[in-house]
Design a protein around this motif. Structure first.
Motif, PDB file in Angstrom:
ATOM      1  N   PHE A 324       0.773  -1.251  -0.212  1.00 54.57           N
ATOM      2  CA  PHE A 324      -0.056  -0.219   0.056  1.00 54.57           C
ATOM      3  C   PHE A 324       1.006   1.294  -0.093  1.00 54.57           C
ATOM      4  O   PHE A 324       2.092   1.270   0.543  1.00 54.57           O
ATOM      5  CB  PHE A 324      -0.858  -0.042   1.255  1.00 54.57           C
ATOM      6  CG  PHE A 324      -2.041  -1.093   0.972  1.00 54.57           C
ATOM      7  CD1 PHE A 324      -3.408  -0.403   0.601  1.00 54.57           C
ATOM      8  CD2 PHE A 324      -2.114  -2.233   1.426  1.00 54.57           C
ATOM      9  CE1 PHE A 324      -4.491  -1.383   0.626  1.00 54.57           C
ATOM     10  CE2 PHE A 324      -3.046  -3.070   1.243  1.00 54.57           C
ATOM     11  CZ  PHE A 324      -4.251  -2.557   0.958  1.00 54.57           C
ATOM     12  N   VAL A 325       0.519   2.514  -0.325  1.00 51.47           N
ATOM     13  CA  VAL A 325       1.169   3.601  -0.381  1.00 51.47           C
ATOM     14  C   VAL A 325       0.439   4.667   0.213  1.00 51.47           C
ATOM     15  O   VAL A 325      -0.762   4.738   0.272  1.00 51.47           O
ATOM     16  CB  VAL A 325       1.187   4.051  -2.143  1.00 51.47           C
ATOM     17  CG1 VAL A 325       1.920   5.362  -2.217  1.00 51.47           C
ATOM     18  CG2 VAL A 325       1.990   2.940  -2.787  1.00 51.47           C
ATOM     19  N   PRO A 326       1.092   5.738   0.916  1.00 46.29           N
ATOM     20  CA  PRO A 326       0.541   6.532   1.540  1.00 46.29           C
ATOM     21  C   PRO A 326      -0.361   7.595   0.875  1.00 46.29           C
ATOM     22  O   PRO A 326      -0.199   7.636  -0.298  1.00 46.29           O
ATOM     23  CB  PRO A 326       1.855   7.473   2.405  1.00 46.29           C
ATOM     24  CG  PRO A 326       2.734   6.345   2.531  1.00 46.29           C
ATOM     25  CD  PRO A 326       2.746   5.373   1.200  1.00 46.29           C
ATOM     26  N   LEU A 327      -1.552   7.806   1.395  1.00 45.43           N
ATOM     27  CA  LEU A 327      -2.351   8.970   0.523  1.00 45.43           C
ATOM     28  C   LEU A 327      -1.722  10.439   0.303  1.00 45.43           C
ATOM     29  O   LEU A 327      -0.935  10.677   0.913  1.00 45.43           O
ATOM     30  CB  LEU A 327      -3.578   9.228   1.712  1.00 45.43           C
ATOM     31  CG  LEU A 327      -4.371   8.159   1.998  1.00 45.43           C
ATOM     32  CD1 LEU A 327      -5.389   8.799   2.819  1.00 45.43           C
ATOM     33  CD2 LEU A 327      -5.260   7.617   0.726  1.00 45.43           C
ATOM     34  N   PRO A 328      -1.723  10.771  -0.897  1.00 48.48           N
ATOM     35  CA  PRO A 328      -1.134  12.120  -1.222  1.00 48.48           C
ATOM     36  C   PRO A 328      -1.827  12.947  -0.606  1.00 48.48           C
ATOM     37  O   PRO A 328      -3.071  12.857   0.233  1.00 48.48           O
ATOM     38  CB  PRO A 328      -1.728  12.140  -2.726  1.00 48.48           C
ATOM     39  CG  PRO A 328      -1.923  10.793  -3.233  1.00 48.48           C
ATOM     40  CD  PRO A 328      -2.385  10.060  -2.033  1.00 48.48           C
ATOM     41  N   LYS A 329      -1.035  14.225  -0.219  1.00 49.42           N
ATOM     42  CA  LYS A 329      -1.451  15.153   0.960  1.00 49.42           C
ATOM     43  C   LYS A 329      -2.801  15.925   0.232  1.00 49.42           C
ATOM     44  O   LYS A 329      -3.535  16.075   1.375  1.00 49.42           O
ATOM     45  CB  LYS A 329      -0.392  16.396   0.938  1.00 49.42           C
ATOM     46  CG  LYS A 329       0.899  16.007   1.525  1.00 49.42           C
ATOM     47  CD  LYS A 329       1.742  17.055   1.484  1.00 49.42           C
ATOM     48  CE  LYS A 329       3.163  16.438   2.137  1.00 49.42           C
ATOM     49  NZ  LYS A 329       4.240  17.628   2.533  1.00 49.42           N
ATOM     50  N   SER A 330      -3.077  16.145  -0.841  1.00 52.67           N
ATOM     51  CA  SER A 330      -4.409  16.551  -1.314  1.00 52.67           C
ATOM     52  C   SER A 330      -5.416  15.779  -0.909  1.00 52.67           C
ATOM     53  O   SER A 330      -6.711  16.188  -0.669  1.00 52.67           O
ATOM     54  CB  SER A 330      -4.433  16.846  -2.855  1.00 52.67           C
ATOM     55  OG  SER A 330      -4.189  15.683  -3.499  1.00 52.67           O
ATOM     56  N   VAL A 331      -5.346  14.264  -1.084  1.00 53.53           N
ATOM     57  CA  VAL A 331      -6.451  13.479  -0.777  1.00 53.53           C
ATOM     58  C   VAL A 331      -6.476  13.250   0.780  1.00 53.53           C
ATOM     59  O   VAL A 331      -7.774  13.319   1.305  1.00 53.53           O
ATOM     60  CB  VAL A 331      -6.051  12.071  -1.352  1.00 53.53           C
ATOM     61  CG1 VAL A 331      -7.223  11.034  -0.970  1.00 53.53           C
ATOM     62  CG2 VAL A 331      -6.049  12.288  -2.814  1.00 53.53           C
TER      63      VAL A 331
END
Length: 344
Positions: A324-331
């Motif tokens: 899994f990959v961390p959520l982008p900041k905007s999301v």
């Protein structure tokens, strides 16, 4: 790597004694949150159970019954939250009566296969994959597969398609992709949490599909990449729209996620088959969602849990080994604003 079954319902451990105002005191689980749904996100949720207990004294229980089951559970209020990899439809929003969907994890669907004696990361493109799942390409040495894998000795082994038998957000992710790359698939089968599969063997949950593939020479199936890794299955490098063969790792998922970081009004995002300018994008990537009622008697615990999940729960100690990959900041900003709306 932890074991993932069709359902996960694990209680948080009792918490260690904490010092407060110079005196030791023990915090025990003060409440329980129940969730149900996506098998795709279940490996990640299982990693969150113990730290959520330690941080907030919440006993977190999660049943991986598929995205369709998760939507039904939260709609009927038989769970405190649901989880789905497919965004809610307008009808589902209406039926859920005051629910919000919150992007809370980012991953990819791997196309896994069992072909003894043949290397990992065979090349595959979307049109050929659609023809396999439609039952039109039936042998591993079919010219369409051989053309993509020059120099590889492919056997004449029959292809066995393994697919979900339950309503599944992972099925939605796959069929959304197949609809975008194959006009025939789009017109005949379309996209959805369930489709009328022309061929194959049905299995319940991602673990069920992985099990069929693992036990069947020549099989092909689909699941969150964590299940491929746990079952030691090979998976394809898929051709994206830039013509590059990419894999469901952090680089490919992040590149796909960069194609849509502005959620729609309902907080949904689509990162399937990104435009060719996203040269490293893995084309079957997806955000997955927590489905929660905006009004809940457990509002405080829900907010604690969800804020933790989209912040500390995104760190590499929980996400990296599961791909899994961390959520982008905007999301993340959108997710936090949605969580803040929950009230008692």
């Amino acid at each position: 790597m932890p074991r993932f079954g069709t359902s996960i319902a694990v209680a948080a451990v009792a918490l260690a004694a904490l010092a407060a105002a110079g005196a030791a005191s023990a915090r025990t689980a003060s409440s329980t949150l129940t969730g149900a749904g996506s098998t795709f996100v279940a490996p990640l949720v299982s990693q969150w159970i113990s730290p959520i207990g330690a941080a907030y004294g919440i006993e977190l229980q999660y049943s991986a019954i598929g995205s369709g089951g998760g939507v039904a559970a939260i709609t009927q209020r038989t769970a405190d939250f649901g989880a789905s990899d497919a965004p809610l439809t307008a009808d589902q929003f209406s039926a859920c009566k005051g629910c919000e969907q919150i992007p809370w994890a980012l991953g990819a669907t791997a196309i896994m296969y069992n072909l003894p004696g043949v290397k990992n990361l065979l090349h595959m493109d979307g049109p050929t994959l659609a023809r396999i799942f439609m039952g039109q390409v039936t042998k591993w040495n079919d010219p369409a597969i051989a053309r993509l894998n020059k120099g590889v000795s492919l056997p004449s082994t029959a292809i066995t398609v393994a697919h979900r038998s339950d309503n599944s957000g992972t099925t939605y992710n796959l069929t959304d992709y197949l609809s975008s790359v194959s006009p025939a698939w789009s017109s005949q089968l379309s996209r959805g949490v369930a489709v009328n599969w022309p061929v194959g063997v049905g299995a319940k949950g991602s673990s069920g599909v992985a099990g069929v593939v693992s036990s069947t020479a020549g099989a092909i199936g689909y699941a969150d990449v964590a299940y491929s890794l746990q079952a030691h299955l090979k998976y394809f490098a898929l051709e994206n729209r830039s013509g590059k063969f990419t894999t469901p790792g952090s680089r490919g998922i992040l590149s796909a996620a960069s194609s849509d970081q502005k959620p729609a009004a309902d907080n949904s995002l689509s990162i399937v088959n990104p435009p060719k300018k996203y040269a490293n994008a893995y084309p079957i990537s997806t955000f997955t969602y927590a489905i929660v009622p905006l009004q809940s008697s457990k509002a405080a615990d829900l907010k604690h849990f969800l804020f933790w999940a989209v912040t500390k729960g995104q760190t590499s100690q929980y996400t990296a080994k599961l791909r899994f990959v961390p959520l982008p900041k905007s999301v993340l900003v959108v997710a936090e604003k949605a969580i803040a709306k929950i009230h008692s």
